[in-house]
Design an enzyme around this catalytic site. Sequence first.
Site, mmCIF file in Angstrom:
data_model
loop_
_atom_site.group_PDB
_atom_site.id
_atom_site.type_symbol
_atom_site.label_atom_id
_atom_site.label_comp_id
_atom_site.label_asym_id
_atom_site.label_seq_id
_atom_site.Cartn_x
_atom_site.Cartn_y
_atom_site.Cartn_z
ATOM 1 N N GLU A 198 36.397 43.487 34.845
ATOM 2 C CA GLU A 198 37.114 42.630 33.895
ATOM 3 C C GLU A 198 37.334 43.387 32.597
ATOM 4 O OE1 GLU A 198 35.721 38.732 31.344
ATOM 5 O OE2 GLU A 198 34.932 39.027 33.358
ATOM 6 N N GLU A 227 39.429 38.110 23.881
ATOM 7 C CA GLU A 227 38.977 36.719 23.823
ATOM 8 C C GLU A 227 38.987 36.257 22.364
ATOM 9 O OE1 GLU A 227 35.879 36.487 27.508
ATOM 10 O OE2 GLU A 227 35.223 37.590 25.743
#
Length: 278
Positions: A139, A143
Amino acid sequence: MYKSKLLAPVGVASVIVLLIFSSAQSGDASSASATSASFVERFDKFDAGRWIKSDGWSNGPQQKCTWKADNVRAESGTLELTLRASPSDKKGFTCAEIQSKGTYGYGTYEVRMRAPAAPGLVTAFFTYIGKAQGKPHDEIDFEFLGKDTGAVQLNYYVSGKGGHEHMAKLGLDAETTPALYSFEWKPNAIFWYINGELVYERHAKPGHPIPTNPGKIFLSIWNGNDMDEWLGSFEYPGKPLVAQYDLVAYTKAGDACQFPESVVCKREKIRKAQLDDD
């Protein structure tokens, strides 16, 4: 670490963004160089050939909302992902996410977006692959934590191992000012950019690898439940919270620049200048 949830015949899966869970595999995820082609998405409409809307499930007790396809709208050059109060939903809120059908590997990933402000909120742009595709959890993230829209959390996971969080100051308010967020993923390093300026980099070294498995591209907005230490306690402002995206692009490693603001264009100009000086 949170669980994957495989939900539909096409493999639509649930995702939460601290550490995310995914969906169906489309395309070859065997190596980060054998993946889907470069593209630029400007959201004149919702392209069901490229994207899937998450719908009808949540990610367990850590997430205080249910994904709802009706909270996704793409038209006239803007994608809107909305989180809203929903008394009829068992969690009290519905949220929104889209994910790519294809998987993507080494190259440059870019998004131009705005992220709303509210404690307990996460707005994200990231790649993910994991157990649902028979692969380790790899990943790479942007964010946006709604408790502070003057910064963004950068992160990555390799085989489910994280601990690489870095808060980058934006020099702007992500809620009010659209900006271009980019990362370049190479076999031995990841570079993160804001409006074309390098803000963080991580290099592979013995015992500290970077992701190697191609992943799906995700855009999402959701609110946390009992995640106050990370996100703050969720506070709904009494009206829907809307994340806006007007561009998403992937430029495969070695491919030419696709739009003028791209960091790929900037790198090409630097290389040309260096060659001209030689």
